[in-house]
Design a protein around this motif. Structure first.
Motif, PDB file in Angstrom:
ATOM      1  N   ASN A 138       0.816  -1.210   0.000  1.00  0.00           N
ATOM      2  CA  ASN A 138       0.000   0.000   0.000  1.00  0.00           C
ATOM      3  C   ASN A 138       0.854   1.266   0.000  1.00  0.00           C
ATOM      4  O   ASN A 138       0.328   2.365  -0.141  1.00  0.00           O
ATOM      5  N   LEU A 139       2.164   1.124   0.138  1.00  0.00           N
ATOM      6  CA  LEU A 139       3.065   2.265   0.028  1.00  0.00           C
ATOM      7  C   LEU A 139       3.597   2.357  -1.394  1.00  0.00           C
ATOM      8  O   LEU A 139       3.959   1.353  -2.006  1.00  0.00           O
ATOM      9  N   ALA A 140       3.628   3.559  -1.905  1.00  0.00           N
ATOM     10  CA  ALA A 140       3.979   3.769  -3.313  1.00  0.00           C
ATOM     11  C   ALA A 140       5.340   3.193  -3.691  1.00  0.00           C
ATOM     12  O   ALA A 140       5.489   2.616  -4.766  1.00  0.00           O
ATOM     13  N   GLY A 141       6.333   3.339  -2.814  1.00  0.00           N
ATOM     14  CA  GLY A 141       7.671   2.842  -3.140  1.00  0.00           C
ATOM     15  C   GLY A 141       7.678   1.360  -3.451  1.00  0.00           C
ATOM     16  O   GLY A 141       8.225   0.923  -4.465  1.00  0.00           O
ATOM     17  N   ALA A 142       7.066   0.579  -2.602  1.00  0.00           N
ATOM     18  CA  ALA A 142       7.014  -0.872  -2.822  1.00  0.00           C
ATOM     19  C   ALA A 142       6.055  -1.223  -3.950  1.00  0.00           C
ATOM     20  O   ALA A 142       6.344  -2.099  -4.766  1.00  0.00           O
ATOM     21  N   ARG A 143       4.929  -0.551  -4.001  1.00  0.00           N
ATOM     22  CA  ARG A 143       3.925  -0.880  -5.025  1.00  0.00           C
ATOM     23  C   ARG A 143       4.476  -0.637  -6.430  1.00  0.00           C
ATOM     24  O   ARG A 143       4.398  -1.497  -7.297  1.00  0.00           O
ATOM     25  N   TYR A 144       5.059   0.527  -6.647  1.00  0.00           N
ATOM     26  CA  TYR A 144       5.548   0.852  -7.986  1.00  0.00           C
ATOM     27  C   TYR A 144       6.847   0.142  -8.322  1.00  0.00           C
ATOM     28  O   TYR A 144       7.029  -0.308  -9.442  1.00  0.00           O
ATOM     29  N   ARG A 145       7.746   0.074  -7.374  1.00  0.00           N
ATOM     30  CA  ARG A 145       9.062  -0.478  -7.692  1.00  0.00           C
ATOM     31  C   ARG A 145       9.086  -1.989  -7.579  1.00  0.00           C
ATOM     32  O   ARG A 145       9.498  -2.680  -8.504  1.00  0.00           O
ATOM     33  N   ALA A 146       8.682  -2.555  -6.472  1.00  0.00           N
ATOM     34  CA  ALA A 146       8.786  -4.004  -6.278  1.00  0.00           C
ATOM     35  C   ALA A 146       7.651  -4.753  -6.962  1.00  0.00           C
ATOM     36  O   ALA A 146       7.889  -5.606  -7.823  1.00  0.00           O
ATOM     37  N   TYR A 147       6.429  -4.449  -6.597  1.00  0.00           N
ATOM     38  CA  TYR A 147       5.286  -5.221  -7.096  1.00  0.00           C
ATOM     39  C   TYR A 147       5.043  -5.011  -8.591  1.00  0.00           C
ATOM     40  O   TYR A 147       4.809  -5.975  -9.322  1.00  0.00           O
ATOM     41  N   ASN A 148       5.110  -3.778  -9.060  1.00  0.00           N
ATOM     42  CA  ASN A 148       4.904  -3.547 -10.493  1.00  0.00           C
ATOM     43  C   ASN A 148       6.065  -4.081 -11.327  1.00  0.00           C
ATOM     44  O   ASN A 148       5.856  -4.573 -12.437  1.00  0.00           O
ATOM     45  N   PHE A 151      17.847 -14.965  -7.292  1.00  0.00           N
ATOM     46  CA  PHE A 151      18.599 -13.743  -7.570  1.00  0.00           C
ATOM     47  C   PHE A 151      17.833 -12.639  -6.861  1.00  0.00           C
ATOM     48  O   PHE A 151      16.656 -12.418  -7.148  1.00  0.00           O
ATOM     49  N   PHE A 152      18.474 -11.972  -5.926  1.00  0.00           N
ATOM     50  CA  PHE A 152      17.792 -10.992  -5.086  1.00  0.00           C
ATOM     51  C   PHE A 152      17.946  -9.578  -5.618  1.00  0.00           C
ATOM     52  O   PHE A 152      19.022  -9.188  -6.079  1.00  0.00           O
ATOM     53  N   ILE A 153      16.861  -8.830  -5.525  1.00  0.00           N
ATOM     54  CA  ILE A 153      16.883  -7.390  -5.747  1.00  0.00           C
ATOM     55  C   ILE A 153      16.401  -6.774  -4.436  1.00  0.00           C
ATOM     56  O   ILE A 153      15.304  -7.073  -3.974  1.00  0.00           O
ATOM     57  N   ILE A 154      17.233  -5.950  -3.840  1.00  0.00           N
ATOM     58  CA  ILE A 154      16.915  -5.346  -2.550  1.00  0.00           C
ATOM     59  C   ILE A 154      16.425  -3.924  -2.795  1.00  0.00           C
ATOM     60  O   ILE A 154      17.162  -3.098  -3.348  1.00  0.00           O
ATOM     61  N   GLN A 155      15.184  -3.655  -2.377  1.00  0.00           N
ATOM     62  CA  GLN A 155      14.656  -2.309  -2.544  1.00  0.00           C
ATOM     63  C   GLN A 155      15.157  -1.433  -1.412  1.00  0.00           C
ATOM     64  O   GLN A 155      14.820  -1.642  -0.250  1.00  0.00           O
ATOM     65  N   ARG A 156      15.969  -0.469  -1.749  1.00  0.00           N
ATOM     66  CA  ARG A 156      16.541   0.473  -0.808  1.00  0.00           C
ATOM     67  C   ARG A 156      17.434  -0.234   0.217  1.00  0.00           C
ATOM     68  O   ARG A 156      17.366  -1.427   0.400  1.00  0.00           O
ATOM     69  N   PHE A 157      18.280   0.531   0.859  1.00  0.00           N
ATOM     70  CA  PHE A 157      19.160  -0.014   1.880  1.00  0.00           C
ATOM     71  C   PHE A 157      18.604   0.359   3.244  1.00  0.00           C
ATOM     72  O   PHE A 157      18.506   1.525   3.590  1.00  0.00           O
ATOM     73  N   ASN A 158      18.203  -0.657   4.000  1.00  0.00           N
ATOM     74  CA  ASN A 158      17.680  -0.447   5.338  1.00  0.00           C
ATOM     75  C   ASN A 158      17.862  -1.745   6.112  1.00  0.00           C
ATOM     76  O   ASN A 158      18.575  -2.645   5.664  1.00  0.00           O
ATOM     77  N   TYR A 159      17.180  -1.882   7.230  1.00  0.00           N
ATOM     78  CA  TYR A 159      17.392  -3.045   8.099  1.00  0.00           C
ATOM     79  C   TYR A 159      17.121  -4.370   7.399  1.00  0.00           C
ATOM     80  O   TYR A 159      17.725  -5.392   7.720  1.00  0.00           O
ATOM     81  N   TYR A 179      20.976  -3.968  -5.887  1.00  0.00           N
ATOM     82  CA  TYR A 179      20.242  -2.972  -5.106  1.00  0.00           C
ATOM     83  C   TYR A 179      19.393  -2.131  -6.048  1.00  0.00           C
ATOM     84  O   TYR A 179      19.853  -1.734  -7.111  1.00  0.00           O
ATOM     85  N   ASP A 180      18.192  -1.859  -5.624  1.00  0.00           N
ATOM     86  CA  ASP A 180      17.330  -0.916  -6.327  1.00  0.00           C
ATOM     87  C   ASP A 180      17.321   0.355  -5.491  1.00  0.00           C
ATOM     88  O   ASP A 180      16.593   0.459  -4.506  1.00  0.00           O
ATOM     89  N   LEU A 181      18.175   1.284  -5.844  1.00  0.00           N
ATOM     90  CA  LEU A 181      18.265   2.551  -5.130  1.00  0.00           C
ATOM     91  C   LEU A 181      17.732   3.662  -6.016  1.00  0.00           C
ATOM     92  O   LEU A 181      17.905   3.640  -7.227  1.00  0.00           O
ATOM     93  N   ASP A 182      17.110   4.631  -5.390  1.00  0.00           N
ATOM     94  CA  ASP A 182      16.692   5.805  -6.143  1.00  0.00           C
ATOM     95  C   ASP A 182      17.314   7.032  -5.497  1.00  0.00           C
ATOM     96  O   ASP A 182      18.064   6.931  -4.535  1.00  0.00           O
ATOM     97  N   ASP A 183      17.017   8.196  -6.024  1.00  0.00           N
ATOM     98  CA  ASP A 183      17.646   9.403  -5.504  1.00  0.00           C
ATOM     99  C   ASP A 183      17.206   9.733  -4.081  1.00  0.00           C
ATOM    100  O   ASP A 183      17.812  10.540  -3.406  1.00  0.00           O
ATOM    101  N   TRP A 184      16.173   9.068  -3.585  1.00  0.00           N
ATOM    102  CA  TRP A 184      15.723   9.281  -2.211  1.00  0.00           C
ATOM    103  C   TRP A 184      16.830   8.941  -1.219  1.00  0.00           C
ATOM    104  O   TRP A 184      17.071   9.666  -0.263  1.00  0.00           O
ATOM    105  N   GLU A 185      17.529   7.839  -1.440  1.00  0.00           N
ATOM    106  CA  GLU A 185      18.597   7.429  -0.527  1.00  0.00           C
ATOM    107  C   GLU A 185      19.699   8.478  -0.444  1.00  0.00           C
ATOM    108  O   GLU A 185      20.298   8.682   0.592  1.00  0.00           O
TER     109      GLU A 185
END
Length: 130
Positions: free
Chosen positions: A17-27, A82-90, A108-114
């Protein structure tokens, strides 16, 4: 690298339900599946029960470690991931340890937010969620 032979696993700490995960990971996984790739999302929030969004700030360090242990165990059931990690966090910890132990490649899937975020680190290693 031919990704068709892998199970592509997009790992996020957020719920869909959060845009970051919905658009980047799920889509992203949805599009890969349309192209006949084997892809799935493992969400710490939806699959492991972690808090997400504004509630994430209430997760204690011990909870974050426990969710990483749960994730590591879940990863052991995957076949040729094969893993894709959305953003760097815990949530990155379990993926990194699992990949190091088993010699698995990841991205890693990083965007300019990081790069704009002023992250506070616990023990100089684990990012504290805002």
């Amino acid at each position: 690298m031919n990704l068709k032979k892998y199970e592509i696993v997009y790992v996020t700490r957020e719920s869909s339900n959060l845009a970051g995960a919905r658009y980047r990971a799920y889509n992203f996984c949805k599009k890969l599946k349309e192209l006949n790739y084997n892809c799935r999302v493992i969400s710490y929030a939806e699959d492991l029960g972690a808090l997400s969004g504004n509630l994430e700030q209430f997760l204690r360090l011990s909870s974050k470690i426990n969710y990483n242990i749960k994730a590591y165990k879940a990863f052991s059931k995957l076949r040729n991931p094969f893993f894709i990690i959305q953003r760097f966090n815990y949530h990155s910890l379990a993926v990194l340890l699992f990949c190091m132990k088993h010699g698995i490649k990841y991205a890693y899937d990083l965007d300019d937010w990081e790069f704009r975020e002023n992250i506070d680190y616990i023990l100089s290693v684990l990012p504290r969620s805002k």
